[in-house]
Design an enzyme around this catalytic site. Structure first.
Site, PDB file in Angstrom:
ATOM      1  N   ASP A  22     -11.355   2.643   3.820  1.00 29.75           N
ATOM      2  CA  ASP A  22     -11.700   1.227   3.635  1.00 29.75           C
ATOM      3  C   ASP A  22     -13.218   1.038   3.568  1.00 29.75           C
ATOM      4  O   ASP A  22     -13.704  -0.028   3.191  1.00 29.75           O
ATOM      5  CB  ASP A  22     -11.162   0.396   4.816  1.00 29.75           C
ATOM      6  CG  ASP A  22      -9.841  -0.288   4.490  1.00 29.75           C
ATOM      7  OD1 ASP A  22      -9.556  -0.486   3.297  1.00 29.75           O
ATOM      8  OD2 ASP A  22      -9.111  -0.623   5.444  1.00 29.75           O
ATOM      9  N   GLN A  28      -4.746  -1.773   9.388  1.00 30.27           N
ATOM     10  CA  GLN A  28      -4.583  -3.073   8.718  1.00 30.27           C
ATOM     11  C   GLN A  28      -5.183  -4.178   9.599  1.00 30.27           C
ATOM     12  O   GLN A  28      -4.804  -4.328  10.758  1.00 30.27           O
ATOM     13  CB  GLN A  28      -3.095  -3.343   8.450  1.00 30.27           C
ATOM     14  CG  GLN A  28      -2.831  -4.610   7.677  1.00 30.27           C
ATOM     15  CD  GLN A  28      -3.432  -4.585   6.262  1.00 30.27           C
ATOM     16  OE1 GLN A  28      -3.266  -3.631   5.522  1.00 30.27           O
ATOM     17  NE2 GLN A  28      -4.130  -5.647   5.884  1.00 30.27           N
ATOM     18  N   LYS A  45       0.833  -1.206   0.000  1.00 31.30           N
ATOM     19  CA  LYS A  45       0.000   0.000   0.000  1.00 31.30           C
ATOM     20  C   LYS A  45       0.872   1.262   0.000  1.00 31.30           C
ATOM     21  O   LYS A  45       0.571   2.239  -0.669  1.00 31.30           O
ATOM     22  CB  LYS A  45      -0.941  -0.010   1.213  1.00 31.30           C
ATOM     23  CG  LYS A  45      -2.097  -0.988   1.027  1.00 31.30           C
ATOM     24  CD  LYS A  45      -2.871  -1.284   2.292  1.00 31.30           C
ATOM     25  CE  LYS A  45      -3.851  -2.426   2.022  1.00 31.30           C
ATOM     26  NZ  LYS A  45      -4.528  -2.923   3.223  1.00 31.30           N
TER      27      LYS A  45
END
Ligand code: NAP
Length: 287
Positions: free
Chosen positions: A120, A97, A53
């Site tokens: 997200d 994460q 990422k």
């Protein structure tokens, strides 16, 4: 039957080139999108994801800030960091994460991220917006799949779509996006009776199961579009999908490979959402 290979790597590459240009234009106005990536503990797979990422961000000119916290981080410390990032103007998107260590309450952590920085799209606020058809951020994996299908010029409206898997991050939002695009949607899971015959009705079959090559040609209707979300590791370390590509490929009209299908699109959509967040936060500077 010849099939279309839905090449996520290629489309993600094209999207990144466009995004790089967009970010350059923003930077010329003094605005650089920023993504904070928080990783807790030492899970090797999470480390790989976080590194990729960061690399993606660098490729398009997004600034990334990594916060690597030790395994023994307390919930209070993690929530405190999220509060700080919520207030930080250089941070447009916040990503924690997953999975996080067991002693931390994942739902509580997700709820603490400002919905405006929730790139997200896991916060219940954004889940609700998606449900009523007005998403601010669309969850990356399902949104990436929709882009891949559209880019190939394939029709979704009126099609029978079967989604296998009902997770909050893939299955459920996938079904919702398909529904908003006028597909007729069926969601399957581990308690579904006669999975094969349900799948055989699908014009579009999305496998988000997490079981190596469970989906064989017996599950697939002639001419179906097959989307393989699975990212599984065999005991030998080989990356596999949920679909047995070799077995189904002669039967399908289009299919995603693993690797190089859904994965790169998920990563590209995170960048899309971060740029979108920045545009929202700094609209006055960009107009
Ligand atoms: P998950 O939370 O474990 O959900 C798996 C779903 O599959 C559950 O709903 C489960 O049903 C269902 N399932 C399991 N075994 C089944 C069976 N034999 N028959 C029918 N349904 C079955 O997983 P996830 O997070 O959604 O991820 C799914 C897969 O996608 C994993 O391989 C993951 O690594 C991969 N993934 C890939 C990307 C990407 O970018 N390519 C992104 C995210 C995830 P129940 O609900 O009844 O348990």
């Amino acid at each position: 039957m010849s099939y279309i290979l839905l090449d996520g790597k290629d489309l993600a590459g094209r999207m990144k080139a466009e995004m790089r240009e967009k970010v350059e234009n923003m930077a010329a106005k003094g605005v650089v999108p920023g993504l904070a990536v928080v990783i807790v503990g030492n899970d090797p797979a999470s480390r790989v994801y976080v590194n990729s990422k960061k690399k993606d961000c660098a490729e398009v000119g997004i600034r990334s800030f990594e916060y690597a916290l030790p395994e023994e981080t307390t919930e209070e410390q993690l929530l405190g960091l999220i509060d700080t990032l919520n207030e930080d103007d250089s941070v447009d998107g916040i990503l924690v994460q997953l999975p996080i260590p067991k002693h931390l309450d994942e739902a509580k952590v997700i709820r603490r991220i400002s919905p405006k920085k929730d790139v997200d799209a896991f916060h219940p606020y954004n889940v609700g917006e998606l449900m009523i058809g007005t998403p601010i951020f669309a969850p990356c994996t399902p949104a990436g799949i929709m882009e891949l299908i559209k880019d190939a010029g394939l029709e979704v409206a009126g099609k029978n779509c079967v989604v296998i898997g009902r997770s909050n991050i893939v299955g459920k939002p996938m079904a919702m996006l398909m529904l908003h695009n006028n597909a007729t949607v069926t969601i399957c899971h581990s308690k579904t009776k006669d999975l094969k015959s349900v799948c055989k009705q699908a014009d579009i079959l999305v496998a988000a199961i997490g079981k190596t090559e469970l989906i064989t040609s017996e599950y697939v209707k002639e001419g179906a579009i097959v989307i393989d979300v699975g990212m599984n590791r065999t005991p030998e370390g080989r990356l596999t999908g949920d679909v047995n590509f070799e077995d189904v490929k002669e039967k399908v009209s289009a299919i995603t490979p693993v690797p190089g299908g859904v994965g790169p699109m998920t990563r590209a959509m995170l960048l899309v959402n971060t740029i979108k967040a920045c545009n929202m936060h700094k609209a006055n500077m960009l107009s």
